[in-house]
Scaffold this active site. Structure first.
Site, short mmCIF file in Angstrom:
data_model
loop_
_atom_site.label_atom_id
_atom_site.label_comp_id
_atom_site.label_asym_id
_atom_site.label_seq_id
_atom_site.Cartn_x
_atom_site.Cartn_y
_atom_site.Cartn_z
N CYS A 55 -20.07 0.85 71.68
CA CYS A 55 -19.85 2.29 71.76
C CYS A 55 -18.66 2.56 72.65
O CYS A 55 -18.19 1.69 73.36
CB CYS A 55 -21.09 2.97 72.33
SG CYS A 55 -22.59 2.55 71.45
N TRP A 102 -22.05 3.11 68.15
CA TRP A 102 -22.29 2.05 67.18
C TRP A 102 -23.76 1.72 67.35
O TRP A 102 -24.17 1.07 68.30
CB TRP A 102 -21.43 0.81 67.50
CG TRP A 102 -21.41 -0.18 66.39
CD1 TRP A 102 -20.53 -0.25 65.35
CD2 TRP A 102 -22.30 -1.29 66.21
NE1 TRP A 102 -20.84 -1.32 64.54
CE2 TRP A 102 -21.92 -1.97 65.03
CE3 TRP A 102 -23.40 -1.77 66.92
CZ2 TRP A 102 -22.58 -3.10 64.56
CZ3 TRP A 102 -24.07 -2.89 66.45
CH2 TRP A 102 -23.65 -3.54 65.28
N GLY A 113 -24.45 -0.25 75.42
CA GLY A 113 -25.18 -1.46 75.78
C GLY A 113 -26.58 -1.41 75.21
O GLY A 113 -26.88 -0.59 74.34
N GLU A 119 -10.48 -17.62 57.80
CA GLU A 119 -10.00 -16.34 58.35
C GLU A 119 -9.63 -15.36 57.23
O GLU A 119 -9.95 -14.17 57.28
CB GLU A 119 -8.82 -16.57 59.29
CG GLU A 119 -8.19 -15.34 59.91
CD GLU A 119 -9.14 -14.46 60.70
OE1 GLU A 119 -8.78 -13.30 60.96
OE2 GLU A 119 -10.29 -14.89 60.99
N LYS A 124 -11.32 -11.67 56.68
CA LYS A 124 -10.57 -10.41 56.58
C LYS A 124 -11.01 -9.61 55.36
O LYS A 124 -11.26 -8.41 55.41
CB LYS A 124 -9.05 -10.68 56.53
CG LYS A 124 -8.48 -11.18 57.84
CD LYS A 124 -8.37 -10.17 58.92
CE LYS A 124 -9.56 -10.09 59.83
NZ LYS A 124 -9.73 -11.03 60.90
N GLU A 164 -14.58 -8.22 55.82
CA GLU A 164 -14.69 -7.17 56.84
C GLU A 164 -14.27 -5.79 56.35
O GLU A 164 -14.92 -4.79 56.64
CB GLU A 164 -13.78 -7.49 58.02
CG GLU A 164 -14.26 -8.52 58.98
CD GLU A 164 -13.32 -8.54 60.18
OE1 GLU A 164 -13.57 -7.78 61.12
OE2 GLU A 164 -12.33 -9.29 60.14
N HIS A 172 -18.89 -30.21 46.19
CA HIS A 172 -20.27 -30.48 46.64
C HIS A 172 -21.15 -29.23 46.56
O HIS A 172 -22.15 -29.13 47.25
CB HIS A 172 -20.23 -31.04 48.06
CG HIS A 172 -19.33 -32.22 48.18
ND1 HIS A 172 -19.64 -33.47 47.66
CD2 HIS A 172 -18.07 -32.33 48.69
CE1 HIS A 172 -18.62 -34.30 47.88
NE2 HIS A 172 -17.66 -33.65 48.49
N LYS A 217 -14.99 -2.89 67.12
CA LYS A 217 -13.90 -3.76 67.58
C LYS A 217 -14.36 -4.76 68.62
O LYS A 217 -13.94 -5.92 68.63
CB LYS A 217 -12.78 -2.90 68.16
CG LYS A 217 -11.58 -3.69 68.62
CD LYS A 217 -10.89 -4.34 67.45
CE LYS A 217 -9.77 -5.27 67.83
NZ LYS A 217 -9.31 -6.09 66.72
#
Ligand code: AGP
Length: 610
Positions: A2, A74, A101, A483, A487, A490, A506, A605
Site C-alpha cells: 500500500c 493493495w 503491512g 524474464e 513480463k 504480469e 521432457h 511494485k
C-alpha cells in the site's frame, strides 16, 4: 503493497495528500481514502478503485484542514470494498489510521476487543489496531502512550500514520517492516511510504527504522522506539529529481523505462570501470571487500525479476570466478535453513529494497553470521541500510510495476562484481579489458535493440489473442526466457512459461501446436546449433516461432515465423540486449489487449508483506 501519505503544516492538506497519493499509486491501486482533521472533526472519504475515483468523490467538496493522512491500497485482508478501504476508525471515529503491512495476530486481538464491546466494522486486520489504541486510551493512558502500548501488542508488519481529535496538532506514525520516510519543510512535515510522495515539497528527509515511532507537530518532532527510548534521526537528502518520476511524454512509465535503458545501463557502470587495467571497482563494497573477494561460495537470493537477474549472475560468477553459486527464491531461502559457512557470501538483489521476503532472507543470513551484500536500486531503502555493504544500480526511480530497466542494471552490476572478483583470481588483464570494452559498448547496443520496436509491434498484433506462450533459451539466455515470460504474464495476463530449450523435450513439447507461440532467444553463441535443433522440434509440431537472432544472421529466416535481429555482444552481456525485444513484446501485447500496463491487476511494485 500500500501507499501511505501524511501532512501537517499550515497549507491545505487535501491537495498535498492527493498529489502524494498519486505518486504512490504504483504501490497498490484497488481502493483509496483520505482523512483530514478540521474544526475538531475528522472528515473521512474512501472509495473502491483508483485514486481518480476518490478524486471524483472529493471533487467540489471543500475539505479545509492542514492535518491529514491518505492511503492507496493493495488488499491483503478483506476484499477491495469501500468499507475495507483505509482510513479506518475506532468506535468513536475520533482516532483514524492508515496502514501498510499485515497485523498477524489481529484475530486474537479482535476476539479480545469484541469481548470488551468494540464494534468491528470491516474484514481488515488494520481496523483492529485502531480499536486497540482506543482501548488503551479509554483506560486513562495518555494518547501517545496508548499509541505506543498498542504497537507493543502487535505482531506483524506496519508502516502507519494516524490522526486523532484527542491530539489535533499532531501526526502520529510508526514503522515495523514497511517503509516510512518523513520530509522536513518550513513549519510543515510530509510523510510517505517512499520519497516519491515527498520530493515535490522537500529533499530533507529521515527514514523510520523498525520499531520506531515519530510524533510530529508543526514546530518539530519527537522520535522514539516502541520501548520508549528517545532517538535522534539522521537527516538525509533525496538524490533524484522530480522529472525522473514523470512520464516524459511516453504513454506509460513502462515504455519510458524501457527506453531509458541505454542511459541507465551506462549509469550502472559509470565511474566503476578502469579500462586500461580491465578491472571494475565497486566503492560500496569497501567495508566488506576482503570477505567478498575470499568468498568460497556465493548465495544469491531475491524475488521475481531480481531472481532472474541473480540466475544470470550465477552463470557469470561460476564461469569467470570459478566460485560455486546457489540462486534461491528469498521466500524459500528464509525458511529452508540453508547451509551457510563463514567464508560464504550472500548477495541480496532488490529493486525496491523493501521486498519482505528478501529482507527476511537478508536477516536470516546475517543471523547465520555470514557477509551479506546488497544490489539495490532505491537509495536509503531497508535492504540497502541493513546489508553489510552493497552496490546501488543507479537505475533511477522505477514506477512501472513490471520491472525493466532495473533488470538490465542489475545484470550490469553483477557483471561488474564478476569482473572485480575474477581479476583478483584467474582473469587476465587482457580478458578484463575485452569485457570492459564490450560493457562500454552496451548502451549503443541497447539503443540498437530498441529499434526493433516497430517489428515487435507487428508481431504483437499477430499474437495478441493467444492464451499461452512458451519462451526458450540456453545458457545465459535461459534466465532471459524466464524474464520474458514473466513480463508477458504480469502485464497481459497471458499464461507464459520460460524453459531451458533442451528441457522442452521432457514435457512442454506436448503443448506445442499451431496455437502455441514459441519465443526463442537464438543469438549466436556456443549453443547456437543446439537451439536451432530445438526450433526444428517446435516447427515439426507446427508451433509458431518468434526468434530473437543476432544481427546479420539469416539462417533461420525460412525456418521461423518471425525474426527479431539484435546486436551481438559477449555471452555474459547478451542478456542485457536480448531482453529488450521481449520487454517490448509484452508491452505491445498488453497495450493491444487494453491491459493497464503500468498498474497491472493484482500486482504491486514493492511486495512489503510476506
Ligand atoms: C517484476 O516485474 C515484478 N514487479 C516483481 O516480480 C519484482 O521483481 C519482485 O517483486 C521483486 O521486487 P524487488 O526487486 O523490488 O525486490
Amino acid at each position: 503493497m500500500c501507499g501511505i501519505v501524511g501532512y501537517i503544516g499550515n497549507r491545505e492538506a487535501r491537495p498535498i495528500l492527493m498529489n502524494g497519493l498519486k505518486r504512490l499509486e504504483y504501490r497498490g491501486y484497488d481502493s483509496a481514502g483520505i482523512a483530514i482533521l478540521w474544526d475538531n472533526k475528522i472528515n473521512v472519504t474512501k472509495q473502491v478503485g483508483k485514486i481518480n475515483v476518490l478524486e471524483g468523490e472529493l471533487n467540489g467538496s471543500k475539505i479545509p484542514g492542514n492535518l491529514g493522512i491518505a492511503h492507496t491500497r493493495w488488499a491483503t485482508h478483506g476484499e477491495p470494498t469501500q468499507v475495507n478501504a483505509h482510513p479506518h476508525s475506532d468506535c468513536t471515529g475520533n482516532i483514524v489510521l492508515v496502514h501498510n503491512g499485515i497485523i498477524e495476530n489481529y484475530n486474537t486481538l479482535k476476539q479480545m476487543l469484541i469481548e470488551k464491546g468494540h464494534k468491528i466494522r470491516t474484514e481488515t486486520d488494520t481496523e483492529i489496531l485502531v480499536h486497540l489504541i482506543e482501548e488503551f486510551y479509554q483506560n486513562g493512558t495518555s494518547f501517545e502512550e496508548s499509541f505506543r502500548l498498542a504497537l507493543n501488542e502487535v505482531e506483524g508488519t506496519y508502516g502507519l500514520a494516524l490522526i486523532t481529535k484527542y491530539e489535533p496538532d499532531k501526526l502520529f506514525c510508526a514503522r515495523n517492516g514497511s517503509p516510512l520516510v518523513v520530509g522536513i519543510g518550513e513549519g510543515e512535515y510530509f510523510l510517505g511510504s517512499d520519497a516519491a510522495a515527498i520530493i515535490s515539497h522537500t529533499r530533507n528527509v529521515f527514514y523510520l527504522e523498525d520499531g520506531e515511532i515519530a510524533v510530529i507537530g508543526r514546530d518539530g518532532f519527537v522520535t522514539k522506539t516502541i520501548e520508549n527510548q528517545l532517538i535522534r534521526k539522521k537527516i538525509e537528502k533525496i538524490n533524484f529529481d522530480l522529472e525522473r518520476i514523470e512520464k516524459a511524454g511516453y504513454q506509460h512509465f513502462m515504455l519510458k523505462e524501457i527506453y531509458e535503458q541505454p542511459n541507465t545501463v551506462a549509469d550502472a557502470m559509470r565511474g566503476r570501470l578502469i579500462e586500461e587495467e580491465g578491472v571494475a571497482k565497486l566503492g560500496g563494497l569497501t567495508p566488506i571487500l576482503h570477505n567478498v573477494l575470499r568468498a568460497r561460495k556465493i548465495f544469491i537470493t531475491a524475488c521475481g525479476t531480481s531472481y532472474h537477474a541473480g540466475l544470470i549472475g550465477e552463470y557469470m560468477l561460476e564461469e569467470y570466478c570459478r566460485i560455486p553459486v546457489e540462486v534461491e527464491y528469498a521466500s524459500e531461502f528464509r525458511y529452508r535453513d540453508p547451509i551457510i559457512e563463514d567464508d560464504n557470501l550472500v548477495v541480496v538483489i532488490s529493486q525496491s529494497g523493501e521486498t519482505a521476503d528478501t529482507l527476511a532472507a537478508l536477516r536470516e543470513a546475517k543471523r547465520k553470521g555470514t557477509t551479506v551484500m546488497g544490489l539495490v536500486n532505491v537509495v536509503g531503502s531497508s535492504i540497502a541500510r541493513e546489508t553489510h555493504g552493497g552496490t546501488y544500480i543507479h537505475a533511477g526511480p522505477e514506477i512501472g510495476v513490471a520491472s525493466t530497466k532495473a533488470f538490465t542494471s542489475q545484470v550490469t552490476a553483477l557483471t561488474l562484481l564478476t569482473v572485480m572478483i575474477a581479476r583478483t583470481k584467474t582473469m587476465s588483464a587482457e580478458e578484463g579489458r575485452q569485457i570492459v570494452k564490450e560493457m562500454k559498448a552496451l548502451p549503443g547496443k541497447v539503443e540498437q535493440a530498441l529499434k526493433t520496436d516497430s517489428v515487435v509491434k507487428e508481431i504483437a498484433a499477430e499474437f495478441q489473442d493467444k492464451r499461452n506462450f512458451l519462451y526458450l533459451g540456453r545458457g545465459y539466455n535461459y534466465p532471459v526466457a524466464l524474464e520474458g515470460a514473466l513480463k508477458l504474464k504480469e502485464i497481459s495476463y497471458i499464461h507464459a512459461e520460460g524453459y531451458p530449450a533442451a528441457e522442452m523435450k521432457h514435457g512442454p513439447i506436448a503443448l506445442i501446436d499451431e496455437d502455441m507461440p514459441v519465443v526463442v532467444i537464438a543469438t549466436q553463441d556456443s549453443t547456437y546449433e543446439k537451439i536451432v535443433s530445438n526450433i526444428e522440434e517446435v516447427k515439426a509440431r507446427r508451433g509458431r516461432v518468434i526468434a530473437v537472432v543476432s544481427e546479420g544472421d539469416h539462417n533461420l529466416d525460412n525456418l521461423v515465423d518471425y525474426t527479431i535481429p539484435i546486436p551481438m555482444t559477449l555471452n555474459l552481456l547478451q542478456p542485457i540486449v536480448s531482453i529488450i525485444p521481449l520487454q517490448l513484446l509484452a508491452y505491445h501485447i498488453a497495450l493491444l489487449r487494453g491491459c493497464d500496463v503500468d498498474q497491472p491487476r493484482n500486482l504491486a511494485k514493492s511486495v512489503t508483506v510476506e
